[in-house]
Design a protein around this motif. Structure first.
Motif, mmCIF file in Angstrom:
data_model
loop_
_atom_site.group_PDB
_atom_site.id
_atom_site.type_symbol
_atom_site.label_atom_id
_atom_site.label_comp_id
_atom_site.label_asym_id
_atom_site.label_seq_id
_atom_site.Cartn_x
_atom_site.Cartn_y
_atom_site.Cartn_z
ATOM 1 N N ARG A 41 0.897 -1.177 0.041
ATOM 2 C CA ARG A 41 0.050 0.007 -0.125
ATOM 3 C C ARG A 41 0.952 1.174 0.062
ATOM 4 O O ARG A 41 2.028 1.256 0.204
ATOM 5 C CB ARG A 41 -1.027 0.152 1.251
ATOM 6 C CG ARG A 41 -0.169 -0.179 2.556
ATOM 7 C CD ARG A 41 -0.973 0.069 3.782
ATOM 8 N NE ARG A 41 -0.329 -0.091 5.037
ATOM 9 C CZ ARG A 41 0.753 0.768 5.448
ATOM 10 N NH1 ARG A 41 0.672 2.057 5.113
ATOM 11 N NH2 ARG A 41 1.320 0.470 6.670
ATOM 12 N N THR A 42 0.179 2.448 -0.001
ATOM 13 C CA THR A 42 1.201 3.678 0.010
ATOM 14 C C THR A 42 1.581 3.856 1.522
ATOM 15 O O THR A 42 0.990 3.407 2.511
ATOM 16 C CB THR A 42 0.082 4.749 -0.149
ATOM 17 O OG1 THR A 42 -0.827 4.624 -1.358
ATOM 18 C CG2 THR A 42 0.924 6.268 -0.187
ATOM 19 N N ARG A 72 6.142 6.114 -7.605
ATOM 20 C CA ARG A 72 5.442 7.253 -7.648
ATOM 21 C C ARG A 72 5.368 7.840 -6.052
ATOM 22 O O ARG A 72 4.833 7.340 -5.259
ATOM 23 C CB ARG A 72 4.115 6.970 -8.102
ATOM 24 C CG ARG A 72 3.998 6.401 -9.547
ATOM 25 C CD ARG A 72 2.474 6.105 -9.776
ATOM 26 N NE ARG A 72 2.253 4.828 -8.868
ATOM 27 C CZ ARG A 72 1.090 3.979 -9.171
ATOM 28 N NH1 ARG A 72 0.186 4.566 -9.869
ATOM 29 N NH2 ARG A 72 0.968 2.981 -8.179
ATOM 30 N N GLN A 122 -5.294 6.887 -2.238
ATOM 31 C CA GLN A 122 -6.089 6.303 -3.001
ATOM 32 C C GLN A 122 -6.187 6.882 -4.838
ATOM 33 O O GLN A 122 -5.368 7.501 -4.999
ATOM 34 C CB GLN A 122 -7.699 6.712 -2.676
ATOM 35 C CG GLN A 122 -7.663 6.344 -1.100
ATOM 36 C CD GLN A 122 -9.184 6.988 -0.542
ATOM 37 O OE1 GLN A 122 -9.789 7.624 -1.179
ATOM 38 N NE2 GLN A 122 -9.525 6.389 0.703
ATOM 39 N N ASP A 123 -6.694 5.856 -5.443
ATOM 40 C CA ASP A 123 -6.836 5.934 -6.808
ATOM 41 C C ASP A 123 -7.820 7.072 -7.269
ATOM 42 O O ASP A 123 -8.970 6.535 -7.678
ATOM 43 C CB ASP A 123 -7.070 4.678 -7.606
ATOM 44 C CG ASP A 123 -6.886 4.658 -8.959
ATOM 45 O OD1 ASP A 123 -6.470 5.815 -9.547
ATOM 46 O OD2 ASP A 123 -7.266 3.863 -9.721
ATOM 47 N N ASN A 124 -7.592 8.386 -6.948
ATOM 48 C CA ASN A 124 -8.437 9.240 -7.340
ATOM 49 C C ASN A 124 -8.131 10.134 -8.592
ATOM 50 O O ASN A 124 -8.928 11.050 -8.706
ATOM 51 C CB ASN A 124 -8.572 10.158 -6.086
ATOM 52 C CG ASN A 124 -9.062 9.654 -4.782
ATOM 53 O OD1 ASN A 124 -10.241 9.131 -4.704
ATOM 54 N ND2 ASN A 124 -8.337 9.938 -3.622
ATOM 55 N N GLY A 125 -7.314 9.780 -9.226
ATOM 56 C CA GLY A 125 -6.873 10.317 -10.520
ATOM 57 C C GLY A 125 -6.127 11.521 -10.279
ATOM 58 O O GLY A 125 -4.938 11.601 -9.427
ATOM 59 N N GLU A 149 -1.021 13.241 -9.802
ATOM 60 C CA GLU A 149 -1.556 12.018 -10.035
ATOM 61 C C GLU A 149 -1.647 10.728 -9.043
ATOM 62 O O GLU A 149 -0.564 10.820 -8.768
ATOM 63 C CB GLU A 149 -1.206 11.310 -11.548
ATOM 64 C CG GLU A 149 -1.379 12.099 -12.706
ATOM 65 C CD GLU A 149 -2.925 12.073 -12.953
ATOM 66 O OE1 GLU A 149 -3.601 10.988 -12.739
ATOM 67 O OE2 GLU A 149 -3.566 13.148 -13.298
ATOM 68 N N THR A 150 -2.618 10.071 -8.638
ATOM 69 C CA THR A 150 -2.552 9.283 -7.634
ATOM 70 C C THR A 150 -3.106 7.588 -8.336
ATOM 71 O O THR A 150 -3.788 7.619 -9.451
ATOM 72 C CB THR A 150 -3.626 9.623 -6.563
ATOM 73 O OG1 THR A 150 -4.915 9.599 -7.012
ATOM 74 C CG2 THR A 150 -3.041 10.747 -5.966
ATOM 75 N N PRO A 151 -2.740 6.566 -7.543
ATOM 76 C CA PRO A 151 -2.343 6.511 -6.030
ATOM 77 C C PRO A 151 -0.991 6.639 -6.135
ATOM 78 O O PRO A 151 -0.155 6.375 -6.950
ATOM 79 C CB PRO A 151 -2.932 5.460 -5.602
ATOM 80 C CG PRO A 151 -2.955 4.566 -6.813
ATOM 81 C CD PRO A 151 -3.295 5.296 -7.955
ATOM 82 N N ASP A 153 2.898 5.533 -4.423
ATOM 83 C CA ASP A 153 3.699 4.634 -3.702
ATOM 84 C C ASP A 153 4.208 5.076 -2.323
ATOM 85 O O ASP A 153 3.996 4.420 -1.308
ATOM 86 C CB ASP A 153 4.770 4.028 -4.591
ATOM 87 C CG ASP A 153 4.340 3.383 -5.644
ATOM 88 O OD1 ASP A 153 3.180 2.418 -5.862
ATOM 89 O OD2 ASP A 153 4.918 3.616 -7.004
#
Length: 319
Positions: A41-42, A72, A122-125, A149-151, A153
């Motif tokens: 996870r992050t 990232r 989170q993958d929120n763009g 840009e997400t998510p 690392d």
């Protein structure tokens, strides 16, 4: 190698910084990568250090190296979550006049910080990250916040008070400097700060997976280090004004030397507190000289699964 060259240029650093960084900081890059993949996870990494200790530079270096290895990553300062100047003025009116000055616990927008870290994990763009302009002593308007840009690392959160916990109440009875003696004789300001550390900041600190500390020899280094910071900020503002052909100096809040001497007294109590207790409560401890050179590394509070760093205690003489 191009990314590292860019790091040196944008931070106006001498070449020997890379020699020190390769010895002390490159192993941390590798262990952060390993911990990220292990966690799945992050990863949130905190960096603590008194003003001018080099934590922003370290955060940028780690982020640059992580990105070069394909992760990232982003480096964020807790300073970017300061309340706006107007909000601090209101706090100064409602609680204590000293809260008009940014920096101490209680002057951060913790809701904004928690929301931002959550969104980055989170993958929120596309996520906007807050930005504070120290020269103007105010948060930039949202239209000027950088996009990420997400998510991600790895998120690196740096700041002088990152990871600090509350003091014992009896310690607050006596002032530690002239500022507290003259402007907070009843202790209302320092008690409010301490209460913030008891009730509000732990939620943010609990998001930190690993804490790195740059340990100054003593609080006496802070004045010179902070003075150098302000001089660098002055140069940056001047270059920006020259490039834009725009004289915005009347809107800047860059401090002269005597004002800096007064300014750092706001942080003295908690900086001394951190120098005493944080070395035993972080995962990576770097001991600095008065010239901000690393001379020793320890891992006093290793996490499970860190055999390489669990017992390491290295001292390098002569740096």
């Amino acid at each position: 190698m191009g990314a590292i060259r860019g790091f040196i240029t944008r931070n106006s650093l001498p070449e020997y910084y890379l020699q020190q960084a390769s010895i002390w900081f490159d192993p941390i890059v590798e262990t952060l990568i390993g911990h990220h993949y292990s966690a799945g996870r992050t990863l949130v990494v905190g960096i603590n250090g008194c003003q001018g200790s080099g934590k922003t530079t370290l955060a940028d270096y780690l982020c640059t190296c992580l990105q070069a290895k394909g992760l990232r990553s982003i480096a964020i300062s807790i300073d970017d979550f300061y309340l706006t100047r107007q909000q601090r003025q209101q706090l100064a009116t409602d609680v204590h006049p000293l809260f008009s000055t940014r920096g101490v616990p209680g002057t951060h927008d913790l809701e904004l910080a928690l929301e931002t870290l959550q969104q980055l994990s989170q993958d929120n763009g596309d996520v906007k990250v807050p930005k504070f302009n120290k020269a103007q002593d105010d948060r930039l308007p949202k239209t000027e916040w950088p996009h990420v840009e997400t998510p991600l690392d790895i998120i690196i959160l740096e700041g002088w008070c990152v990871g600090i916990t509350a003091e014992a109440e009896e310690v607050l009875l006596e002032p530690v400097n002239e500022l507290e003696s003259l402007r907070d004789p009843q202790g209302k300001w320092r008690n409010y700060i301490n209460q913030q550390l008891v009730t509000n900041y732990p939620e943010l600190w609990q998001l930190i997976d690993r804490l790195i500390m740059l340990q100054a020899p003593s609080f006496s280094c802070v004045y010179q280090w902070r003075l150098e910071q302000e001089q660098k900020l002055t140069q940056e503002v001047a270059l920006k004004e020259e490039a834009l052909k725009d004289d915005t100096s009347k809107n800047n809040h860059i401090m002269p030397a005597e004002e800096i001497r007064q300014f750092i007294q706001h942080y003295e109590r908690l900086t001394r507190h951190a120098l005493k207790y944080l070395p035993q409560n972080c995962q990576h401890l770097f001991q600095l000289t008065h010239k901000r050179q690393v001379v020793a590394y320890q891992a006093p509070n290793p996490l499970p699964g860190d055999p390489r760093f669990g017992q390491r205690d290295v001292t390098l003489k002569g740096l």
